[in-house]
Design a protein around this motif. Structure first.
Motif, PDB file in Angstrom:
ATOM      1  N   ARG A  12      17.261   2.481 -26.404  1.00 53.88           N
ATOM      2  CA  ARG A  12      16.225   2.222 -27.401  1.00 53.88           C
ATOM      3  C   ARG A  12      16.042   0.722 -27.515  1.00 53.88           C
ATOM      4  O   ARG A  12      16.839  -0.059 -26.991  1.00 53.88           O
ATOM      5  N   SER A  13      14.994   0.318 -28.214  1.00 52.65           N
ATOM      6  CA  SER A  13      14.727  -1.117 -28.331  1.00 52.65           C
ATOM      7  C   SER A  13      15.856  -1.841 -29.060  1.00 52.65           C
ATOM      8  O   SER A  13      16.127  -3.015 -28.797  1.00 52.65           O
ATOM      9  N   ASP A  14      16.533  -1.139 -29.974  1.00 55.88           N
ATOM     10  CA  ASP A  14      17.568  -1.773 -30.787  1.00 55.88           C
ATOM     11  C   ASP A  14      18.983  -1.368 -30.407  1.00 55.88           C
ATOM     12  O   ASP A  14      19.955  -1.919 -30.928  1.00 55.88           O
ATOM     13  N   PHE A  15      19.127  -0.409 -29.484  1.00 55.77           N
ATOM     14  CA  PHE A  15      20.472   0.110 -29.213  1.00 55.77           C
ATOM     15  C   PHE A  15      20.463   0.890 -27.908  1.00 55.77           C
ATOM     16  O   PHE A  15      19.488   1.561 -27.575  1.00 55.77           O
ATOM     17  N   SER A  16      21.545   0.803 -27.175  1.00 57.54           N
ATOM     18  CA  SER A  16      21.715   1.620 -25.974  1.00 57.54           C
ATOM     19  C   SER A  16      23.088   2.271 -26.004  1.00 57.54           C
ATOM     20  O   SER A  16      24.040   1.719 -26.581  1.00 57.54           O
ATOM     21  N   GLY A  36      27.796   0.598 -35.963  1.00 53.98           N
ATOM     22  CA  GLY A  36      26.879   0.266 -34.890  1.00 53.98           C
ATOM     23  C   GLY A  36      27.409   0.506 -33.495  1.00 53.98           C
ATOM     24  O   GLY A  36      26.744   0.175 -32.512  1.00 53.98           O
ATOM     25  N   THR A  41      25.233   8.318 -33.380  1.00 51.99           N
ATOM     26  CA  THR A  41      24.257   8.604 -32.326  1.00 51.99           C
ATOM     27  C   THR A  41      24.820   9.602 -31.328  1.00 51.99           C
ATOM     28  O   THR A  41      24.141  10.558 -30.923  1.00 51.99           O
TER      29      THR A  41
END
Length: 357
Positions: A12-16, A36, A41
């Motif tokens: 994702r743009s904010d997280f992988s 985080g 997720t």
């Protein structure tokens, strides 16, 4: 094939997130890591609430996701418990449980309503509405409802996070009963070392969306090369059994592979399986066995590894005690004075042992 197999890649743009895990088909697997790191997720991907670009998942031989298909959440035989119990406010506890049971046919039921009620100790709450329950009671009812669907996998997303200390202590024994009596895998998200030490059999350490470690709890906690932010909570958990009791002084001796330690008597019968937790801060080292000390537990061991601790004045030392790991936190000055190095024989002086199961 028994076990839970998961392989997910999500960007994702904010997280992988990129994980590849083989988890036990029974017992509690804890997902542990800083905020985080990807714990929730990963749990949502396992539940089918999110879908990864690339993903595979099987639960004890049943395919939930692969390149050829994706089983939606409502068709996955799972139970999911969130931080806040999501009970229907207009239904009493009994009807909330019955709603869960209607999701599964009679032939597929492996957990009866009566068993779920007994495991969570909520028989006296059945006629009450959720708004009249304490936070701990609501969570117990929520877990019972998750069990009422006879899940093949139970997912718990920080179920104690919204509770105060008293309510946490109230619900932990019921979570231990799930650990001891259920034959289904449980995946438990937590950032609390105490919960992990008390409940988990297997530990997955997540950091930055990657699984940096996955293995049995004792061995994984004893590793010195992992970014586990335990700080003062660094230590090991050992499985053992009550070997003897000293009624006069209210003590019990717990034997584990390679040794035994005295701790406060928890009232367990002889040979009862228990866990003890020994923190690195409560272990000092000596080159000879000292007598005339208040320390009850002194065990011979061998230094296996030394690593820099979070503060430059200290180091963590991993010991082998008859095949079981132990951690000690000492100053760098003491480590030099004792000439600590791998292979060095020492005595571990254990100042405190916590009985946690």
């Amino acid at each position: 094939m028994n076990g839970v197999r998961t392989r997910f890649r999500l960007g994702r743009s904010d997280f992988s997130l990129d994980v590849d895990l083989d988890l036990p088909g029974r017992g509690v697997t804890a997902l542990f890591g800083p905020s985080g790191s990807g714990k929730t997720t990963l749990l949502r991907l396992m539940a089918g609430l999110e879908r990864a670009e690339a993903g595979e998942m099987t639960v004890n031989g049943q395919i939930w996701q692969d390149v050829d298909g994706f089983l939606p959440t409502h068709r996955r035989p799972l139970g999911y418990v969130f931080q806040e119990a999501s009970l229907f406010p207009h239904l009493n506890v009994r009807r909330n449980l019955e709603y869960g049971m209607r999701r599964v046919g009679a032939q597929a039921r492996r957990v009866s309503l009566e068993q779920a009620i007994e495991l969570l100790g909520i028989g006296h709450l059945l006629e009450r509405l959720p708004d009249s329950l304490s936070g701990g009671e609501r969570q117990r009812a929520g877990i019972a409802r998750a069990l009422a669907v006879s899940p093949r996998l139970l997912l718990l997303d920080e179920p104690l996070a919204a509770l105060d200390l008293a309510r946490k202590q109230e619900i932990l024994p019921y979570l231990e009963k799930l650990h001891d009596e259920l034959e289904i895998p449980v995946v438990y998200v937590s950032h609390g070392p105490d919960e992990v030490a008390r409940l988990a059999d297997h530990l997955v350490v997540l950091d930055g969306g990657r699984a940096v470690a996955s293995g049995p709890l004792t061995a994984t906690l004893a590793r010195l090369d992992l970014p586990i932010p335990l700080g003062e909570d660094a230590g090991v958990v050992l499985d053992g059994a009550v070997a003897q009791r000293d009624a006069q002084w209210h003590l019990a001796q717990v034997a584990f592979p390679g040794g035994a330690v005295w701790t406060r008597d928890g009232g367990h019968p002889l040979q009862h399986r228990v866990r003890v937790r020994i923190l690195a801060r409560d272990v000092s080292l000596a080159l000879a066995r000292h007598e005339g000390t208040s320390i009850l537990n002194i065990l011979p061991g061998t230094v296996r590894e030394i690593a820099v601790d979070s503060h430059p004045a200290q180091v963590l030392v991993r010991l082998d005690v008859g095949g079981s790991p132990l951690l000690a936190r000492v100053t760098r000055r003491s480590a030099q004075a004792l000439a600590l190095a791998p292979g060095r024989a020492v005595y571990a002086q254990i100042k405190a042992v916590a009985l946690i199961g």
